[in-house]
Design a protein around this motif. Structure first.
Motif, PDB file in Angstrom:
ATOM      1  N   PHE A  33       0.840  -1.191   0.000  1.00 50.25           N
ATOM      2  CA  PHE A  33       0.000   0.000   0.000  1.00 50.25           C
ATOM      3  C   PHE A  33       0.880   1.248   0.000  1.00 50.25           C
ATOM      4  O   PHE A  33       2.016   1.207   0.463  1.00 50.25           O
ATOM      5  CB  PHE A  33      -0.914   0.024   1.222  1.00 50.25           C
ATOM      6  CG  PHE A  33      -2.058  -0.959   1.155  1.00 50.25           C
ATOM      7  CD1 PHE A  33      -2.418  -1.550  -0.034  1.00 50.25           C
ATOM      8  CD2 PHE A  33      -2.783  -1.289   2.298  1.00 50.25           C
ATOM      9  CE1 PHE A  33      -3.469  -2.457  -0.103  1.00 50.25           C
ATOM     10  CE2 PHE A  33      -3.836  -2.180   2.244  1.00 50.25           C
ATOM     11  CZ  PHE A  33      -4.180  -2.767   1.035  1.00 50.25           C
ATOM     12  N   PRO A  34       0.397   2.367  -0.514  1.00 52.46           N
ATOM     13  CA  PRO A  34       1.188   3.605  -0.508  1.00 52.46           C
ATOM     14  C   PRO A  34       1.615   4.000   0.901  1.00 52.46           C
ATOM     15  O   PRO A  34       0.945   3.688   1.892  1.00 52.46           O
ATOM     16  CB  PRO A  34       0.230   4.637  -1.116  1.00 52.46           C
ATOM     17  CG  PRO A  34      -0.700   3.828  -1.963  1.00 52.46           C
ATOM     18  CD  PRO A  34      -0.888   2.539  -1.220  1.00 52.46           C
ATOM     19  N   LEU A  35       2.718   4.689   0.990  1.00 54.06           N
ATOM     20  CA  LEU A  35       3.306   5.088   2.269  1.00 54.06           C
ATOM     21  C   LEU A  35       2.462   6.155   2.957  1.00 54.06           C
ATOM     22  O   LEU A  35       1.862   7.009   2.303  1.00 54.06           O
ATOM     23  CB  LEU A  35       4.717   5.632   2.015  1.00 54.06           C
ATOM     24  CG  LEU A  35       5.581   5.953   3.237  1.00 54.06           C
ATOM     25  CD1 LEU A  35       5.956   4.679   3.973  1.00 54.06           C
ATOM     26  CD2 LEU A  35       6.832   6.720   2.804  1.00 54.06           C
ATOM     27  N   SER A  36       2.437   6.110   4.284  1.00 57.55           N
ATOM     28  CA  SER A  36       1.763   7.139   5.078  1.00 57.55           C
ATOM     29  C   SER A  36       2.775   7.820   5.992  1.00 57.55           C
ATOM     30  O   SER A  36       3.808   7.237   6.343  1.00 57.55           O
ATOM     31  CB  SER A  36       0.626   6.544   5.918  1.00 57.55           C
ATOM     32  OG  SER A  36       1.156   5.736   6.957  1.00 57.55           O
ATOM     33  N   ALA A  37       2.488   9.038   6.403  1.00 55.27           N
ATOM     34  CA  ALA A  37       3.410   9.803   7.243  1.00 55.27           C
ATOM     35  C   ALA A  37       3.651   9.126   8.587  1.00 55.27           C
ATOM     36  O   ALA A  37       4.772   9.131   9.104  1.00 55.27           O
ATOM     37  CB  ALA A  37       2.860  11.210   7.451  1.00 55.27           C
ATOM     38  N   SER A  38       2.611   8.528   9.172  1.00 56.25           N
ATOM     39  CA  SER A  38       2.765   7.918  10.493  1.00 56.25           C
ATOM     40  C   SER A  38       3.739   6.747  10.469  1.00 56.25           C
ATOM     41  O   SER A  38       4.440   6.484  11.454  1.00 56.25           O
ATOM     42  CB  SER A  38       1.408   7.464  11.039  1.00 56.25           C
ATOM     43  OG  SER A  38       0.815   6.504  10.193  1.00 56.25           O
ATOM     44  N   GLN A  39       3.801   6.020   9.344  1.00 60.29           N
ATOM     45  CA  GLN A  39       4.773   4.932   9.245  1.00 60.29           C
ATOM     46  C   GLN A  39       6.202   5.474   9.342  1.00 60.29           C
ATOM     47  O   GLN A  39       7.077   4.840   9.927  1.00 60.29           O
ATOM     48  CB  GLN A  39       4.588   4.183   7.922  1.00 60.29           C
ATOM     49  CG  GLN A  39       3.305   3.370   7.839  1.00 60.29           C
ATOM     50  CD  GLN A  39       3.085   2.781   6.453  1.00 60.29           C
ATOM     51  OE1 GLN A  39       2.947   3.514   5.476  1.00 60.29           O
ATOM     52  NE2 GLN A  39       3.065   1.470   6.364  1.00 60.29           N
ATOM     53  N   VAL A  40       6.427   6.639   8.777  1.00 61.80           N
ATOM     54  CA  VAL A  40       7.755   7.249   8.810  1.00 61.80           C
ATOM     55  C   VAL A  40       8.074   7.785  10.198  1.00 61.80           C
ATOM     56  O   VAL A  40       9.149   7.521  10.761  1.00 61.80           O
ATOM     57  CB  VAL A  40       7.854   8.368   7.761  1.00 61.80           C
ATOM     58  CG1 VAL A  40       9.233   9.027   7.794  1.00 61.80           C
ATOM     59  CG2 VAL A  40       7.566   7.823   6.368  1.00 61.80           C
ATOM     60  N   THR A  41       7.154   8.544  10.783  1.00 62.48           N
ATOM     61  CA  THR A  41       7.418   9.132  12.102  1.00 62.48           C
ATOM     62  C   THR A  41       7.601   8.067  13.167  1.00 62.48           C
ATOM     63  O   THR A  41       8.506   8.163  14.005  1.00 62.48           O
ATOM     64  CB  THR A  41       6.274  10.071  12.510  1.00 62.48           C
ATOM     65  OG1 THR A  41       5.032   9.350  12.518  1.00 62.48           O
ATOM     66  CG2 THR A  41       6.149  11.246  11.548  1.00 62.48           C
ATOM     67  N   ASP A  42       6.762   7.036  13.152  1.00 67.38           N
ATOM     68  CA  ASP A  42       6.867   5.979  14.165  1.00 67.38           C
ATOM     69  C   ASP A  42       8.218   5.276  14.092  1.00 67.38           C
ATOM     70  O   ASP A  42       8.854   5.006  15.116  1.00 67.38           O
ATOM     71  CB  ASP A  42       5.736   4.958  13.989  1.00 67.38           C
ATOM     72  CG  ASP A  42       4.371   5.530  14.325  1.00 67.38           C
ATOM     73  OD1 ASP A  42       4.325   6.644  14.865  1.00 67.38           O
ATOM     74  OD2 ASP A  42       3.364   4.863  14.024  1.00 67.38           O
ATOM     75  N   ASP A  43       8.655   4.971  12.874  1.00 64.17           N
ATOM     76  CA  ASP A  43       9.911   4.240  12.700  1.00 64.17           C
ATOM     77  C   ASP A  43      11.106   5.090  13.119  1.00 64.17           C
ATOM     78  O   ASP A  43      12.003   4.632  13.847  1.00 64.17           O
ATOM     79  CB  ASP A  43      10.061   3.807  11.239  1.00 64.17           C
ATOM     80  CG  ASP A  43      11.080   2.681  11.064  1.00 64.17           C
ATOM     81  OD1 ASP A  43      12.047   2.608  11.835  1.00 64.17           O
ATOM     82  OD2 ASP A  43      10.908   1.870  10.134  1.00 64.17           O
ATOM     83  N   ILE A  44      11.147   6.341  12.685  1.00 70.18           N
ATOM     84  CA  ILE A  44      12.280   7.204  13.027  1.00 70.18           C
ATOM     85  C   ILE A  44      12.329   7.461  14.528  1.00 70.18           C
ATOM     86  O   ILE A  44      13.409   7.397  15.155  1.00 70.18           O
ATOM     87  CB  ILE A  44      12.206   8.526  12.244  1.00 70.18           C
ATOM     88  CG1 ILE A  44      12.473   8.257  10.758  1.00 70.18           C
ATOM     89  CG2 ILE A  44      13.218   9.538  12.789  1.00 70.18           C
ATOM     90  CD1 ILE A  44      12.383   9.488   9.879  1.00 70.18           C
TER      91      ILE A  44
END
Length: 606
Positions: A589-600
């Motif tokens: 599925f396309p990327l979401s902002a929360s996936q990036v913030t949570d991981d970083i």
């Protein structure tokens, strides 16, 4: 207990859950286009299965007045029209949100949540009462829920009606039936619910001078403007619509208006091997030629891509990436072909890659790809993906410079050939290590034998180590010289940042939103200030290397399991592995902002 939802205007995410093959795509696109025409920044993500019908399909719409239109994960409103996925769909609604469903059949009590509101509307019953024929009732049920959404979200009813009139121009019965279905859903919602909902839409002017277009259509249009006249392909999801669009444009713009003669050639080959072979042959003959494919097609094209690299023949390939390996999931998006394309074919090969992030760049990079291919006499691959290629994006109106002249590279003319005693294909390279080429039929002196076997600088067969190495060493120098012609990375620096975030392609919107969220977090969370770089091409130029050198640590955000962009950066810049950390999302599925913030945040321990 249900939580109250704060009133929000032009800031909401809705998800429509349906069954593939029931005609919901038209209704969902109607909603998306209506919001766009209200002047609101919006995106639509079609998450559909690879079978013809029967499996679950979803469509996600996000409207945001600030322009944050990457995919959302928590939804304000779920339109649950597929009983098979009720449980999962309802769980995705944020607390205080709403679920709209077909109340012709009661909702199982085990699915109820105390913190959400239900909007039950008897869509099937209404359509059964007002329309004849099972297929018509199924199709018009989608327009009925569209009408209900128009009411609860405060979408301009007349605007939607006008779009239906435009769509069914000359088809009076269909237009009337759709208008009736739209009104049925709209009136029911207005009579039974408080409309609009706390989150709703109002007209604004953020979409002025913008268009709604998908990346594959934009890429095809770019090929027309670039002067492409030959295309060969084999059908494959999600790249087929590139060639469909190119055919439509050619039929309109590459057909002699007087004689009706086609000024283009499009061939559906028997497979991907044949298609790239045809492209290479046409390019060798002097045409601007291309093919469109996806990961499995790139795998099959590897040998002939090596031929074009070694024999130094232009070729343009559009790779609309999907999930792999093997057949994978043909209708899911990914960025899994980066390494395969960079080093496609056996032996020592390096290819020029372009990474568009949206339909605008698909249009622009199409032109760039042909110029690079002919200037450097080599294959150039444009790596888009399913999200860019098949979903509708709101982008600025495409711009064209009428003063553009194609870069055909070092091609010897009749006059130049007449002045030389003997032409040797790989002799006479200039500052960028490019030897001049000739086109067949121009002059007898320009004839040469194209070979993919070992050859020396004169173009003659060789197995002598020094002669072989002389040619391949020049090829790598030529590839390095291309770095000065690749689109520059997009770099944004913020005061005080010691951390860098690097991304590529369609990750752009989600990563930009994530960086803003981390810099301005909710109460109680520490701020994380980062610099940003989006890479737009390979080989990497000095700006990429400088960004890596400037930062203590860089997070590389991409959509594949193995961190392929990170690996390419390590291989090609000698940056220490420890300096580059992966942020990966590769479920399709396309990327979401929360996936990036949570991981970083997790990796930083914050």
């Amino acid at each position: 207990m249900q939580q109250l939802v704060a009133a929000r205007v032009n800031d909401c995410a809705i998800k429509l859950a349906n069954v593939n093959g029931t005609g919901s795509a038209s209704a969902n696109s109607l909603l998306m286009e209506s919001i766009f025409k209200m002047g609101i920044p919006v995106s639509g993500k079609n998450l559909f299965p690879s079978n013809i019908q029967g499996l679950p399909t979803w469509y996600e719409i996000r409207a945001n007045k600030s322009g944050y239109t990457a995919r959302a994960i928590d939804y304000d409103l779920m339109v649950a029209m597929n009983a098979q996925t009720y449980e999962a769909d309802i769980q995705e609604v944020r607390s205080g949100g709403y679920v709209m469903f077909d109340s012709t059949w009661p909702l199982d009590e085990v699915l109820l949540r105390p913190d959400i509101s239900l909007l039950g509307i008897p869509f099937a019953a209404m359509c059964n009462e007002n329309f004849a024929g099972a297929r018509q009732r199924i199709l018009l049920k989608n327009i009925a829920y569209t009408g209900a959404l128009v009411a609860v979200l405060n979408i301009d009813f007349e605007l939607v009606g006008d779009l239906l009139t435009e769509k069914f121009a000359g088809k009076e019965k269909l237009r009337t039936a759709n208008q009736v279905a739209l009104r049925l859903g709209y009136d029911y919602a207005r009579e039974h619910f408080a409309c609009p909902l706390p989150f709703h839409l109002e007209k604004m002017a953020a979409a002025a001078d913008r268009i709604l277009i998908d990346g594959n259509t934009a890429a095809a249009l770019g090929c027309v403007f670039a002067g492409a006249t030959v295309a060969a392909w084999y059908p494959i999801t999600p790249a087929t619509s590139v060639m469909d669009a190119f055919k439509r444009f050619c039929e309109r713009y590459r057909r002699d208006p007087v004689t009706g003669e086609n000024k283009y050639l499009i061939v559906q080959a028997e497979d991907e091997l044949a298609s790239i072979g045809m492209v290479i042959g046409a390019s060798w003959s002097g045409a601007r030629a291309f093919t469109s494919t996806a990961g499995p097609g790139i795998s099959l094209m590897n040998e002939l891509l090596g031929l074009a690299y070694y024999a130094e023949i232009p070729a343009v390939v559009f790779d609309i990436q999907r999930t792999g390996p093997s057949t994978g999931m043909p209708t899911r998006t990914q960025q899994g072909d980066i390494l395969e394309c960079a080093y496609a074919s056996h032996g020592d090969t390096k290819h020029i890659l372009l990474f568009p992030a949206n339909p605008t760049e698909c249009f622009e990079f199409a032109v760039t790809a042909f110029d690079l291919a002919e200037h450097f006499q080599t294959p150039v691959m444009v790596l888009s993906d399913l999200d860019i290629g098949m979903n509708d994006w709101v982008v600025p109106e495409l711009k064209w410079d009428d003063s553009y002249r194609p870069d055909r590279g070092r091609v010897l003319t009749v006059e130049e050939l007449e002045q030389i005693e003997t032409f040797y294909r790989y002799v006479g390279e200039g500052d960028e290590h490019i030897a001049p080429r000739t086109l067949p039929g121009v002059h007898p002196k320009g004839a040469f034998f194209t070979r993919g076997s070992g050859h020396n600088a004169l173009g003659a067969y060789t197995e002598t180590p020094d002669e072989y190495q002389e040619v391949v060493d020049r090829l790598v120098l030529k590839h390095e010289a291309a770095a000065h012609h690749i689109p520059s990375p997009i770099v944004e620096r913020r005061a005080g940042a010691t951390i860098g975030v690097i991304t590529v392609g369609s990750c752009d919107l989600a990563v930009r939103e994530a960086l803003d969220l981390m810099a301005h977090p909710s109460a109680g969370e520490p701020a994380i200030v980062t610099d940003f770089m989006r890479i737009r091409g390979f080989p990497f130029g000095q700006e990429v290397r400088a960004f890596l050198d400037e930062h203590e640590v860089c997070f590389v955000v991409e959509q594949n399991r193995d961190g392929q962009l990170r690996s390419l950066l390590i291989l090609e810049t000698l940056t220490p592995k420890s300096k580059l950390r992966s942020v990966r999302a590769y479920g399709g599925f396309p990327l979401s902002a929360s996936q990036v913030t949570d991981d970083i945040r997790e990796q930083l321990g914050r």
